[in-house]
Design an enzyme around this catalytic site. Structure first.
Site, PDB file in Angstrom:
ATOM      1  N   TYR A 321       0.887  -1.332   0.025  1.00 21.84           N
ATOM      2  CA  TYR A 321       0.129   0.038   0.020  1.00 21.84           C
ATOM      3  C   TYR A 321       0.785   1.179   0.096  1.00 21.84           C
ATOM      4  CZ  TYR A 321      -3.183  -3.457   2.286  1.00 21.84           C
ATOM      5  OH  TYR A 321      -3.897  -4.539   2.599  1.00 21.84           O
ATOM      6  N   CYS A 347      14.724 -10.850  -2.107  1.00 22.75           N
ATOM      7  CA  CYS A 347      15.145 -10.520  -3.425  1.00 22.75           C
ATOM      8  C   CYS A 347      13.791  -9.921  -4.174  1.00 22.75           C
ATOM      9  CB  CYS A 347      15.391 -11.738  -4.126  1.00 22.75           C
ATOM     10  SG  CYS A 347      16.624 -12.802  -3.184  1.00 22.75           S
ATOM     11  N   GLU A 348      13.515  -8.715  -3.873  1.00 22.45           N
ATOM     12  CA  GLU A 348      12.516  -7.690  -4.410  1.00 22.45           C
ATOM     13  C   GLU A 348      12.831  -6.657  -3.983  1.00 22.45           C
ATOM     14  OE1 GLU A 348       9.842  -8.733  -6.186  1.00 22.45           O
ATOM     15  OE2 GLU A 348       9.588 -10.963  -5.709  1.00 22.45           O
TER      16      GLU A 348
END
Ligand SMILES: *Cc1c(COP(=O)(O)O)cnc(C)c1O
Length: 424
Positions: A321, A347-348
């Site tokens: 959000y 891993c993002e």
């Protein structure tokens, strides 16, 4: 006592506490990441809301989805809360925590037969029905079980709650509820079905609302509908006003419980109905923090990162959000503050807890607390990146208990198998 009078997380001698317990002590004993909840804060919030509605017949059905930990639910149930559930699993949890079925309402846009059956067998107070197709399923299941199901339609008043689009639910384009102008026909059908009993009208327009006007606008439409339904012979005895009351994460100024009650009762208080409230976030957000330890800092000429051991799998609100949550060092640290991104190991690039936050220098092992993490924190956590889910702790006064143990690696593979016929 005002609702703000209870300080759940005081700083004493430079150290952040949960009530009477130093957060560092919990981190040392239980490890990190860990969610820490304050029983006192849960009680204070519940009591403030109950007091705001004391002049009317109101039932507070805690929306379990905000924080479904059994000990948290139990703390609220012990204060008198019922439950708003959105799945068979939440119904199971509510009952396990001791909630009175006569104070349980069941909301949600998709209910499976087995979930409907469990709620019918438990004898819950109200089914909030979100489509005519669901109405017919419910009638069929109630007929099969030989019971009558008490129903309300969740009506969609087409009001903009002015919140993040992912948590706005009352617009015409939303998947939730039925359009309010179709309600008279839908209620006529409900009345004609043999295994249902029309009991009320329900509406929930969104979450983290920081103004009262969308509530007032939506409930004015609900009021008109109740009068119309009554004039056509429906005995409407319940108005379920949903949840959605917002909290302060950084600089939001949400309405007080009293202002919220004034708006609700101003709109529907004269109908002589029982008012059902479904607060989730408002009861639990401020009653929790997420404790995490710094792994290390890294930086380049453009950016400085603090890498911590909690990640988006533990707390997805910032990623999902874009919500800003306050983060503070558990121990006072000397040194000049600098803007940093607080990020996790997942891993993002979306894996961050905070962006461009002013924090002092933090070395390996330093503890941070993410504030107001008691709602939609652990409840939305996952095992992404094969990360065991965090522990949960409940503090009451100067004592604490682990109310959910940290998952182990064995927990991560529970239920999985490697079939030899397929894989060789
Ligand atoms: C999520 C939800 C709530 C609780 O919302 P909060 O913003 O946490 O108060 C209440 N009712 C329904 C139907 C919901 O889906």
């Amino acid at each position: 006592m005002s609702e703000a009078a209870f300080t759940a997380f005081p700083r004493r001698r430079g150290t952040l506490h949960a009530e009477g317990v130093a957060l560092a002590r919990i981190a040392d004993g239980v490890g990190t990441p860990t969610y820490v909840y304050s029983a006192g804060a849960l009680r204070a919030r519940y009591r403030a809301l109950a007091r705001a509605f004391a002049a009317t017949r109101a039932t507070i059905c805690y929306a379990l989805k905000a924080n479904m930990n059994l000990a948290v639910v139990r703390t609220l149930v012990a204060e008198g809360a019922g439950a708003d559930v959105t799945s068979g699993g939440e119904l199971f949890r509510a009952l396990r925590a001791g909630a009175d079925p006569a104070r349980i309402v069941y909301s949600g846009v998709g209910k499976r037969d087995d979930e409907i059956d469990a709620a019918l067998r438990a004898g819950i107070r109200l089914f909030n029905v979100e489509s005519r197709a669901e109405l017919r399923r419910l009638d069929a299941r109630a007929g099969e079980l030989g019971v009558r199901a008490p129903v309300a339609f969740r009506v969609n008043p087409d009001v903009d709650p002015k919140t993040h689009p992912y948590i706005a639910t009352g617009l015409r384009t939303s998947k939730f509820g039925i359009p309010i102008d179709e309600a008279p026909d839908a209620y006529a059908e409900a009345k004609a079905l043999p295994n249902l009993r029309v009991a009320g009208v329900d509406c929930h327009i969104g979450s983290q609302l920081v103004e009262v006007s969308p509530f007032a606008d939506a409930l004015a439409r609900v009021r008109a509908l109740v009068l119309e339904l009554r004039s056509t012979g429906h005995a409407i005895e319940i108005v379920d006003v949903g949840g959605g009351l917002g909290v302060t994460y950084t600089d939001e100024i949400p309405p007080s419980a009293d202002a919220y009650a004034a708006a609700v009762l101003g709109a529907v208080g004269d109908l002589g109905c029982e008012i059902i409230l479904e607060p989730g976030r408002w009861l639990t957000a401020g009653a929790g923090v997420l404790l995490t330890r710094v792994l290390y800092e890294k930086g380049n000429d453009a950016k400085r990162f603090v890498v911590v051991d909690a990640a988006m799998n533990d707390l997805i609100r910032p990623a999902l959000y874009e919500s800003a949550m306050k983060i503070e060092p558990v121990e006072d640290v000397a040194g000049e503050t600098r803007a940093v991104d607080v990020v996790g190991p997942v891993c993002e690039s979306g894996d961050f807890l905070a962006k461009d936050r002013l924090l002092p220098p933090l070395s390996h092992g330093a503890l941070l607390a993410v504030d107001s993490a008691g709602a939609y924190g652990f409840a939305m956590s996952s095992n992404y990146n094969a990360r065991p889910r965090a522990a949960e702790v409940l503090v009451d006064g100067d004592r604490f208990a682990v109310v959910r143990t940290r998952e182990t690696y064995e927990d991560l593979v529970r239920g999985e198998s490697i079939p030899t016929e397929i894989t060789g």
